[in-house]
Scaffold this motif. Structure first.
Motif, PDB file in Angstrom:
ATOM      1  N   ASN A 155      14.948 -21.887 -44.897  1.00 40.72           N
ATOM      2  CA  ASN A 155      14.135 -21.837 -43.680  1.00 40.72           C
ATOM      3  C   ASN A 155      13.484 -20.464 -43.509  1.00 40.72           C
ATOM      4  N   ARG A 156      14.239 -19.414 -43.799  1.00 35.34           N
ATOM      5  CA  ARG A 156      13.701 -18.059 -43.630  1.00 35.34           C
ATOM      6  C   ARG A 156      12.602 -17.746 -44.644  1.00 35.34           C
ATOM      7  N   ASP A 159       9.891 -21.150 -44.379  1.00 29.68           N
ATOM      8  CA  ASP A 159       9.558 -21.677 -43.055  1.00 29.68           C
ATOM      9  C   ASP A 159       9.634 -23.199 -43.021  1.00 29.68           C
ATOM     10  N   ASP A 222      12.236 -31.520 -38.747  1.00 19.86           N
ATOM     11  CA  ASP A 222      12.356 -31.003 -37.386  1.00 19.86           C
ATOM     12  C   ASP A 222      13.162 -31.988 -36.533  1.00 19.86           C
ATOM     13  N   ASP A 262      17.582 -22.203 -35.451  1.00 24.42           N
ATOM     14  CA  ASP A 262      16.717 -21.222 -34.808  1.00 24.42           C
ATOM     15  C   ASP A 262      17.202 -19.841 -35.217  1.00 24.42           C
TER      16      ASP A 262
END
Length: 284
Positions: A155-156, A159, A222, A262
Motif C-alpha cells: 500500500n505504501r 498506493d 477498497d 490507513d
C-alpha cells in the motif's frame, strides 16, 4: 538439542557440581576452624556476594569480592599490628571460597540463560510452524499479522488499497449451547468452505480464533470492493445453511466487519485487525 545446547547443558552441570562441592568444602572448613561467630558472619557475607552475582552479573560480583577480600586483609593487618594474640589465620579460606562460589554460580546461571534463550527460540519456531490450522488448512493469526505488514508495505509503495474483512457467526455462544459437537464442527467446516469458494484467488483467508470462530480475509481493494465480496460470501453462506439438513432449522447468520488500512492512523498490523473486529459490532 544441537551441539551448542549440549555444551551449554554440560557447562551448567559442571558449574552446579562445582558449586555444590565448594559449599560442602565450606561446611567442612567451618566445622574444622570452629570460630562460630566469624564463620556465621562470613557466611552471610558470602551469601550476599552470591546474590550480587545472580542479580547483577560477573563484574559487580568480582568488584564486591575484591572489596570483601580487602576488608578481611585490613582486619588481619589491624589485629597483627596491635599484637592481638588470637589472629584467626585459619579463617583465611573466606578470602577464596566466596570468589570461587561466585564464579561457579555465574557459570551455572549463564549457561542456564543460554538454554532458556534456545528454548524461547524453539518455541517461537514452533509458533511460526503453526501458522496453519490443521483442521481447516487456513492460515492463523501469526500468518495474518505477518501478511498485513506485507500488504501495508505494498500500500505504501504502490498506493494500492488494502482492506480486511473479519467474519464471525452471529450469536455463536448461544448456538454453541444448542448444538452438538458434530453440528459445531460441521458448521465451522461449512463456513470455511463457503468463504474459500466465494473469495478470489488473490484474496487470502485466515482463521484467527477457534474458540469464538473468527475468520479474516485480506483483500487488495477498497471498502466498497470488500463490501461486495463479503455480500457474496454472506449470500453463499445463507444458501448453504438453507440446503443443509442438520443446520437449516437454526437461525444461523454471519456478521462482518470491514476495515481499510490507513497509514496515517494505523501503525501496526494489529491496528487493522482490531479495527475490523470492532466493526463487527455494527453489522446488524
Amino acid at each position: 538439542m544441537d551441539k551448542n545446547d549440549e555444551k551449554s547443558s554440560l557447562y551448567q552441570d559442571i558449574g552446579l557440581l562445582f558449586f555444590i562441592s565448594l559449599f560442602g568444602m565450606t561446611a567442612i572448613l567451618m566445622a574444622i576452624t570452629g570460630n562460630i561467630l566469624l564463620n556465621v558472619i562470613y557466611l552471610f557475607c558470602a551469601m550476599t556476594l552470591l546474590m550480587i552475582t545472580y542479580f547483577f552479573g560477573l563484574v559487580p560480583s568480582l568488584i564486591s569480592n575484591i572489596v570483601f577480600i580487602g576488608i578481611q586483609v585490613v582486619i588481619m593487618i589491624y589485629q597483627y599490628t596491635n599484637n592481638i594474640n588470637q589472629i584467626p589465620w585459619q579463617l583465611s579460606f573466606w578470602m577464596v571460597i566466596p570468589l570461587l562460589l561466585s564464579i561457579a554460580l555465574y557459570s551455572m546461571t549463564r549457561n542456564q540463560i543460554i538454554l532458556q534463550k534456545a528454548n524461547s527460540e524453539l518455541r517461537t519456531s514452533l509458533i511460526q510452524r503453526g501458522a496453519f490450522d490443521e483442521e481447516t488448512n487456513l492460515r492463523t493469526t501469526v500468518a495474518y499479522i505477518e501478511d498485513i505488514a506485507v500488504f501495508a508495505e505494498t500500500n505504501r509503495r504502490f498506493d494500492i488499497p488494502v482492506t480486511t474483512a473479519i467474519i464471525k457467526i452471529r450469536y455463536f455462544s448461544d448456538l454453541k449451547r444448542m448444538m452438538s459437537q458434530g453440528q459445531l464442527e460441521h458448521l465451522l467446516k461449512l463456513t470455511t468452505s463457503t468463504i474459500k469458494a466465494k473469495t478470489r484467488t488473490n484474496d487470502i483467508t485466515y482463521l484467527l480464533n477457534n474458540e469464538d470462530p473468527t475468520w479474516a480475509i485480506l483483500l487488495y481493494t477498497d471498502t466498497k470492493g470488500a463490501q461486495i465480496a463479503t455480500n457474496r460470501i454472506k449470500k453463499g453462506f445463507e444458501d448453504n445453511i438453507e440446503t443443509d439438513d442438520s443446520l437449516s432449522s437454526m437461525a444461523i447468520s454471519m456478521i462482518v466487519g470491514i476495515a481499510t488500512w490507513d497509514a496515517e492512523t494505523m501503525k501496526t498490523p494489529y491496528d487493522l485487525m482490531n479495527a475490523g473486529i470492532h466493526e463487527t459490532q455494527y453489522d446488524v
